[in-house]
Design an enzyme around this catalytic site. Structure first.
Site, PDB file in Angstrom:
ATOM      1  N   GLU B  77      48.601  75.779  20.970  1.00 34.77           N
ATOM      2  CA  GLU B  77      50.012  75.394  20.853  1.00 34.77           C
ATOM      3  C   GLU B  77      50.205  73.995  20.294  1.00 34.77           C
ATOM      4  OE1 GLU B  77      48.599  76.708  23.583  1.00 34.77           O
ATOM      5  OE2 GLU B  77      49.402  78.745  23.438  1.00 34.77           O
ATOM      6  N   PHE B 102      54.174  77.511  27.353  1.00 36.11           N
ATOM      7  CA  PHE B 102      53.118  76.896  26.528  1.00 36.11           C
ATOM      8  C   PHE B 102      53.724  75.963  25.481  1.00 36.11           C
ATOM      9  CE2 PHE B 102      51.463  81.368  27.370  1.00 36.11           C
ATOM     10  CZ  PHE B 102      50.927  81.013  28.582  1.00 36.11           C
ATOM     11  N   ARG B 185      63.203  88.793  23.846  1.00 34.05           N
ATOM     12  CA  ARG B 185      62.555  89.662  22.869  1.00 34.05           C
ATOM     13  C   ARG B 185      62.543  91.113  23.375  1.00 34.05           C
ATOM     14  NH1 ARG B 185      58.941  92.858  24.351  1.00 34.05           N
ATOM     15  NH2 ARG B 185      57.941  92.767  22.319  1.00 34.05           N
TER      16      ARG B 185
END
Lengths: 284, 334
Positions: B77, B102, B185
């Site tokens: 990340e 993250f 999502r």
């Protein structure tokens, strides 16, 4: 003069500009600047494409100063390259100066990134190298970093990614002076064997004396002309304080102590090592 | 064990990618991914990057549509954020996706220094906001907004549903500067299309319904809950207004002040986030600075705690953000 002599002259001038900035502020990472000057001279006066009148010219090679505390060295190189006027070094580290103590992109022409939070240059370089390929721009991205940044995980995330994406337009320059904030690098966190590590990460690796100017020149040429679709790293073993013997031998530390009268003494010693310059008119 | 509990169906931890939609709720599939694909058709400078979570952030649709503009950065990340910054410096508009935990906790300095300090045009889109997974604190981003609010110049968006998301995508791309957007999502609930005249506008809070007794100021999925709670409490003759503020920063202070001033209502800020450093504290600060005093003020956010693992319905009940729990809390405050 041969190209080597010219570049030695350029490196000398970069050291001189850095010492003058150090004197202005009474401090600065002068040990690193003196040690890294030969690499900067070859980068800025031999290897890199740049347009001093237009530091953001699209065709330029990008030079990222990941180790932001080397700003004093980078400004000296930018002055030598004609990007920053020499007179501006008098403002080094002062309020409202374009030359802050740690390099920042928003302050200084020719400063590509805001380094200083160590371990960020190489992952930024990966993004720039990917974008340049996307734009079909043949420029190189140079990431200049310190050996302490080898401690940062992000450096190795980027190293892995650069090889994965076959970034043959990325050249990483590592200054191995073996001095970190808390002492000698091998005692802080052992990073050897560096050649094998980088090679295992998929990079083309060269390691040499970063103060042997002909060798530095050759290493840059090899890195630029290599045919392999690999990122390239050049590991430069350097001597902090190079060119000023009393600083070269001073007790080694991340931050070399320089007393007020010693700036002028250092300049005098440096000038003595380049007597022919007096004939040509030494830089003031 | 008594008979009642023995007969109760055992709720299991929802899958990581389970939809947050309740059974029977209207949904749209992958609104973020589809909107980005549509936008990128005419915007060649848009690129997509992810840290090994394309499928889990709906970016796989972009990768399929534009393989030459998709960059897999691996499970890294810090690299994701820094390389997105590098791409933005070269004139591209990177959409970088991962999970919110993250993206924010692990890569904070890279967002702060590489992206925000230079006001780079990176759009950070992070899934699993707040309490939208039962996997425990490793995956529950309950303080992402608090962290991101501290980054100067960063625009922060917490969309409610599929409509918000698909309308936000072109707007955050058009905005010149860094954006952090909380991402829903998969099968994403669709509710705001039922609110007459509603559309997402970057930087604006919108009154979705008016009501005399309570004003709920909310963002993200809590706006959906707020609308449900308004129905529930309406049956008890409690009249609830809902002000949806999907842009957390810069906050639409004018709309908030307008909604609170002279109305003498209980103000409840509902957010899918810790009560520390989120929308609630931002609203409180606005009201105090402007000397606007509501009839009452309460934070309906997640507790300042490491939350439990388990099934999402259980956890939403436990922490007071389910429809029933939120309705009960508000009744208690009246």
């Amino acid at each position: 003069m041969s190209e080597i002599s010219t570049l030695e002259h350029r490196a000398y001038r970069i050291r001189r500009f850095a010492l003058r900035m150090g004197e202005v502020q009474g401090q600065g990472y002068i040990g690193q600047a003196l040690g890294w000057a030969d690499v900067l001279a070859v980068a800025y006066c031999h290897a890199m494409k740049l347009n001093p009148d237009s530091p953001e010219w699209e065709g330029r090679d990008r030079f990222l100063l990941s180790h932001g505390h080397y700003a004093i060295a980078h400004y000296a190189a930018l002055i030598e390259a004609g990007v920053i006027p020499e007179s501006e070094l008098e403002t080094y580290g002062s309020d409202d100066s374009r030359l802050p103590m740690s390099g920042m992109a928003t302050y200084t022409p020719g400063m590509e990134i805001s380094g200083g939070s160590l371990g960020q240059g190489l992952p930024i370089a990966v993004g720039m190298a990917l974008a340049l390929k996307h734009k079909k721009n043949p420029a190189f991205v140079y990431n200049s970093m310190s050996d302490g940044e080898l401690d940062e995980g992000s450096t190795w995330e980027a190293a892995m990614s650069a090889a994965h994406h076959s970034l043959d337009n990325l050249i990483c320059l590592v200054d191995i002076n073996k001095q970190q904030a808390d002492g000698p690098s091998p005692k802080v966190l052992g990073f050897e064997p560096l050649h094998d590590k980088w090679a295992a990460f998929g990079w083309h690796v060269q390691r040499l004396d970063g103060n042997d100017l002909p060798a530095v020149l050759k290493a840059f040429d090899v890195a630029r002309s290599l045919g392999d679709a690999k990122p390239r790293v050049i590991l430069f073993d350097t001597l902090m304080g190079k060119g000023v013997p009393f600083l070269e031998t001073r007790e080694k530390n991340h931050f070399i102590r320089v007393d007020p009268p010693e700036w002028q003494q250092a300049l005098a010693v440096l000038d003595q090592s380049r007597p022919y310059m007096q004939l040509e008119g030494a830089p003031t | 064990m008594n008979t009642a509990t023995a007969k109760k169906p055992r709720l299991t931890t929802s899958a990581m990618i389970a939809s947050i939609a309740t059974e029977g709720q209207r949904v749209k599939a992958a609104p973020f991914g589809k909107a980005l694909v549509e936008l990128a058709a005419n915007r060649p400078e848009i690129v997509g990057l992810t840290a090994d979570l394309a499928k889990y952030t709906d970016l796989h649709l972009f990768a399929q549509a534009y393989p030459e503009r998709f960059y897999q950065m691996g499970m890294a990340e810090q690299l994701l954020m820094a390389s997105a910054g590098g791409m933005a410096k070269e004139g591209l508009i990177p959409f970088a996706t991962t999970y919110a935990v993250f993206g924010t906790r692990r890569a904070y300095d890279f967002i702060h220094q590489v992206i925000a300090e230079e006001n780079l045009n990176v759009k950070i889109c992070c899934a699993l906001p707040g309490l939208t997974t039962g996997y425990g604190p490793s995956h529950q981003a309950t303080e992402d907004i608090a962290m991101m609010r501290g980054v100067p110049g960063l625009t922060i968006i917490d969309p409610c549903d599929a409509l918000d998301l698909e309308q936000a995508v072109p707007q955050i791309a058009a905005h010149n500067g860094p954006v952090y957007m909380r991402l829903l999502r998969g099968q994403v609930p669709l509710v705001l299309d039922e609110v007459p005249g509603y559309s997402f506008e970057l930087g604006k809070a919108k009154l979705l319904r008016d009501g005399a007794d309570v004003l709920i100021i909310s963002s993200g999925i809590m706006t959906m809950r707020a609308l449900e709670v308004a129905q529930v409490l309406g049956a008890d003759n409690i009249d609830v207004a809902v002000l949806h503020s999907p842009t957390i920063k810069p906050l639409d202070e004018a709309a908030i002040l307008e909604a609170v001033r002279y109305k003498n209502r209980l103000v409840v800020v509902a957010e899918n986030h810790s009560v520390i450093g989120g929308l609630g504290e931002a609203v409180a600060s606005t009201l105090l600075r402007q000397r606007v005093q509501p009839a009452g003020f309460q934070l309906a956010g997640l507790p300042d705690a490491f939350l439990d693992a388990g099934a999402l319905p259980t956890l939403h009940d436990r922490y007071g953000i389910s429809r029933e729990a939120l309705a009960a809390r508000i009744k208690g405050w009246l």
